[in-house]
Design an enzyme around this catalytic site. Structure first.
Site, short mmCIF file in Angstrom:
data_model
loop_
_atom_site.label_atom_id
_atom_site.label_comp_id
_atom_site.label_asym_id
_atom_site.label_seq_id
_atom_site.Cartn_x
_atom_site.Cartn_y
_atom_site.Cartn_z
CG HIS A 186 35.92 -3.51 38.19
ND1 HIS A 186 35.20 -3.41 37.01
CD2 HIS A 186 35.01 -3.92 39.13
CE1 HIS A 186 33.94 -3.74 37.22
NE2 HIS A 186 33.80 -4.07 38.48
CG ASP A 217 30.03 -5.22 36.54
OD1 ASP A 217 29.23 -5.71 37.36
OD2 ASP A 217 30.90 -4.43 36.88
#
Length: 467
Positions: free
Chosen positions: A287, A338
């Site tokens: 991220h 994810d």
């Protein structure tokens, strides 16, 4: 080394182990695989009649791409968290709902859901997945008799589908900065540096085809400095890839500053900088949504990579990663899905570019900042090169010595209808409906297009979970 298998493609996107050389289309390509599942020779300009023993691939061929960040169990909540109940909703409220699945799922349900997921990922253009795996314990929080109970559910799912798997046993020790332990609803995540390192060692010791292991640290809020250094040192000695969630949410950044006096990446680099195992090219920071130019510059100097998860970062309201500030300085990056609200590589890459266009009111940013003419080429090449960092494998595209992974595009897709050949890749990425992966090869082996009973098993697992 003897050639084991041969494939012939009318067109293939050939790359190079040297990332600076990029990639490009070649015609009439004969690709030969050695006994280890790597590309042995690649010969463009080979007439089909001159390759009588080769398997003929029906459409344009792309390199297989690594999905560098996956939580397979979260496939079970895709589409189930899109109601707010009239209340404010953010990452943290979503996390509470995600925990309900984490607390209930059994090993057989996890295997069924992961098998469905990996089938979808293969169809979506991925040939390897990195499982950021922090479900370790039974539903009551007690260890299983076999510490690999849930890990092996993921391994079996990968083996059944042909998906390559990099398992990342994940250390999760506390609920937040300053906490001394986990919350009750995090009881299945509990581990120690020793326990996650033993899991990784055990998976690698199995020496299973297409399966390897590294290690992950859930986040800075979930581990203390001593545990961080212990895992980093062991991973360095073993030459494993290391993954960590970092700077995903503003609250996480603020909490880190409040407890350490530094921002997350700043603190990570400072804490490990004086150790025997500093952040280096084996590290993958997931991220990194909320960063400063100084942090990105300091991180880029280490050789570490960023794992970007555009669909999840959008779905959870995380924010937009500074892609120009990273890729524009030559930083390595990879792509992950994810929470699996989409299982399509094309959708992830398209959203990565479009999020930058939304934020900056400009077009073709990936192409411009990387110096590549085609935005789709810049995105594909970046994802391929960064994926090799995420797995620790030689998987940098269709090039001699790299693992023999590929995806055959659906040549009959409406996205490619009437498109000049020079724009095939652009249409694949930026025309919808996309040209999906009609067939895949992983480590030289053709992957079955469909397996009987996979969707039925997924449906049964979902019913037992949610009814």
């Amino acid at each position: 080394m003897a050639v084991e298998l041969q494939y012939w493609a009318p067109r293939a996107w050939l790359g190079s182990a040297d990332a600076s050389k990029g990639g490009g289309w070649a015609s009439d390509v004969l690709m030969c695989v050695d006994a280890d599942g790597n590309w042995h020779t690649i010969t463009p300009g080979t007439a089909r009649t001159d390759a009588p023993g080769a398997t003929v691939l029906a459409g344009p061929v792309l390199p297989g791409v690594v999905n560098a960040h996956s939580h397979a169990f979260q496939r079970a909540i895709a589409g189930l968290t899109e109601t707010s109940g009239g209340q404010d909703d953010d990452f943290w409220s979503w996390r509470d709902r995600m925990y309900r699945a984490a607390l209930r799922i059994t090993p057989d349900q996890l295997q069924a859901i992961a098998t469905q997921l990996y089938t979808e990922l293969l169809q979506g253009g991925y040939t390897q997945v990195c499982e950021f795996h922090y479900l370790h314990n039974d539903t009551d929080g007690q260890p299983y008799a076999d510490p690999l109970e849930l890990s092996m559910a993921l391994v079996r799912a990968a083996q059944a589908t042909g998906m390559g798997l990099t398992l990342l046993p994940t250390l999760y020790m506390r609920s937040g900065f300053g906490a001394t332990g986990l919350r009750t609803d995090q009881r299945r995540f509990a581990g120690t540096p020793g326990s996650v390192l033993r899991m990784a060692e055990a998976i690698n010791a199995l020496k299973l085809p297409r399966i390897n292991a590294g290690v992950a640290l859930h986040s800075l809020r979930a581990v203390d400095a001593g545990a961080l250094k212990e895992v980093a040192a062991a991973a360095q000695q073993a030459h494993w890839p290391v993954h960590i969630h970092i700077a995903e949410q503003v609250q996480e950044v603020n909490d880190c500053i409040a407890h350490t006096g530094q921002r997350p990446i700043e603190w990570l680099l400072h804490t490990l900088g004086g150790s025997t195992a500093p952040v280096d090219a084996r590290w993958n920071l997931v991220h990194a949504t909320h960063t400063t130019p100084q942090e990105l510059g300091d991180l880029q100097a280490t050789g570490a990579a960023i794992v970007i998860c555009p669909s999840t970062e959008a779905n959870l309201g995380d924010g937009v990663f500074d892609f120009p500030g990273w890729a524009g300085q030559g930083g390595n990056w990879s792509i992950g899905s994810d929470s699996h609200v989409t299982r399509s590589l094309v959708e992830e890459l398209r959203l990565l570019e479009y999020s930058q266009r939304f934020a900056r009111r400009q077009r073709n940013l990936a192409a411009r900042v990387t110096g590549v003419d085609s935005t789709a080429a810049a995105l594909l090449q970046g994802a391929v090169q960064g994926g090799a960092v995420a797995t620790g494998l030689r998987s940098s595209g269709i090039a001699v010595g790299q693992r023999a992974d590929l995806c055959v595009m659906d040549a009959h897709s409406p996205a490619l209808a009437g498109i000049p050949e020079a724009h095939t890749l652009d249409a694949w990425a930026f025309s919808s409906p996309s040209a999906v992966c009609a067939a895949a090869v992983v480590a030289g082996q053709a992957v079955p297009a469909a397996l009987p009973g996979v969707q039925a098993g997924h449906i049964d697992a979902m019913r037992r979970l949610w009814t």
